[in-house]
Write an enzyme that holds these catalytic residues in place. Structure first.
Site: not given
Ligand code: ACO
Length: 339
Positions: A123, A266, A296
């Site tokens: 990214c 980003h 993204n």
């Molecule tokens: N729909 C419904 N529930 C979901 C989904 C979904 N799509 N995805 C995960 N969940 C659930 C999980 O299973 C978990 O359930 P549990 O509590 O029963 O175990 C719950 O939601 C919470 O999951 P988390 O992973 O803790 O959710 P979080 O609030 O952290 O959000 C996310 C996840 C959106 C991926 C976030 O962590 C994020 O944006 N991280 C950064 C991503 C990023 O910046 N990437 C950058 C670089 S990309 C590149 O370089 C190509």
């Protein structure tokens, strides 16, 4: 871990003279994803800010999107493809491992006087490409550079993994850079920063499909050539690194947060964007966001956002604009531009 700076170039003699972007026509909405995996519009919007993303057609490759963005960037500054002597493409989804996507784009544009190569910084790639072009131009090696960030992430997403498939989309952005007269303004690149921490390589990766773990008939079902991410930890590092990188370029440009008219981060997650802006003391109305439309798009995200912000008049002559990114590697990067 390594971070570098351009301390020797307090005022880089390089300016951005054109920008362009392109996104494919097909929209994949949160409602569409609800039919594919166990997710909901409410979860996606609340956790990420994404409403829909664009998906390229099967016969529309990364180079096709990059070429369209590049043509728009060239049109915006009135240059011809023959005027370009350097093309750098940032991508993690190249058309082929070799030749580089930049060579396909060079051919499609007819930029026959250019040297062309790709860089891989996930990214952060667009600003890694910008810094690279700034060095070539700033040292007099090249006169006019075309930097492009293009991604067809839909080909490396595991569409059965709800934790990642809701996040990503396809698209491309581009910019044209030239040596400036040395006067500030009109797109001057005031400061750039790039950095990496390879010890965190396994936070976010495409583990298979390369020489480390080639795809074979035996492992094909494991889908190792798709994006895998430890989301929570990635989130934490994203906020810390983006804040630090943006703060360093603002300071090196001799500015403070109050001098910044727009920050273009980003577009990975609206909560990350808001947390970074808050830590930099930059108010919400000075933060550019288009994640709701495209999700993204990795390297392309900040490039598309920069072009959209310019074309929609979100910044104008004399404004200081900060671009800041974060991605797999880990990598991070930032730039300050005085328009
Ligand atoms: N729909 C419904 N529930 C979901 C989904 C979904 N799509 N995805 C995960 N969940 C659930 C999980 O299973 C978990 O359930 P549990 O509590 O029963 O175990 C719950 O939601 C919470 O999951 P988390 O992973 O803790 O959710 P979080 O609030 O952290 O959000 C996310 C996840 C959106 C991926 C976030 O962590 C994020 O944006 N991280 C950064 C991503 C990023 O910046 N990437 C950058 C670089 S990309 C590149 O370089 C190509």
């Amino acid at each position: 871990m390594a971070a570098n700076s351009d301390i020797a170039f307090k005022r880089l003699p390089v300016k951005i003279i054109g920008t362009g972007s392109y996104v494919p026509e097909r929209r994949l909405t949160n409602a569409d994803l609800e039919k594919m995996v166990d997710t909901s519009h409410e979860w996606i919007i609340e956790r990420t800010g994404i409403v829909e993303r664009r998906i390229a057609a099967p016969d529309e490759y990364t180079s096709h999107m990059g070429t369209k963005a590049a043509q728009r960037a060239l049109e915006s500054c009135g240059l011809k493809p023959e005027d370009i002597d350097l093309i750098i493409v940032a991508t993690i989804t190249p058309d082929t491992f070799t030749p580089s996507t930049s060579c396909y784009i060079q051919d499609a544009l007819g930029a026959k006087n250019a040297a062309a190569f790709d860089i891989s910084a996930a990214c952060s790639g667009f600003l890694f490409a910008m810094k690279t072009a700034v060095q070539y131009i700033g040292t007099g090696q090249m006169k006019t550079a075309l930097i492009i960030a293009a991604e067809k992430l839909s080909t490396v997403v595991n569409w059965e993994d709800r934790s990642t498939c809701v996040l990503f989309g396809d698209g491309a952005g581009a910019a044209v850079l030239q040596a400036s007269t040395g006067e500030e303004g009109e797109g001057s690149v005031l400061a750039t920063d790039i950095g990496s921490d390879g010890s965190l390589h396994d936070l976010l990766q495409i583990p298979g499909g390369g020489s480390r773990c080639p795809t074979t008939a035996e492992n094909a079902h494991e889908r190792l050539a798709t994006l895998a991410m430890r989301g929570n930890e990635t989130f934490r590092h994203a906020v810390t690194r983006m804040k630090a990188s943006a703060a360093s370029v603002i300071e090196r440009a001799g500015l403070t947060a109050d001098d910044i008219q727009l920050i273009i981060p980003h577009q990975a997650n609206l909560r990350i964007i808001n947390a970074v802006a808050q830590r930099l003391s930059i108010p919400e109305d000075k933060v550019f966001v288009n994640i709701e439309k495209y999700g993204n798009t990795s390297a392309a995200a900040v490039a598309i956002a920069f072009d959209e912000a310019r074309r929609s008049g979100r910044f104008g002559k004399g404004d200081n604009v900060v671009l800041v990114t974060f991605g797999a590697g880990l990598t991070w990067s930032a730039a300050v531009i005085r328009w």
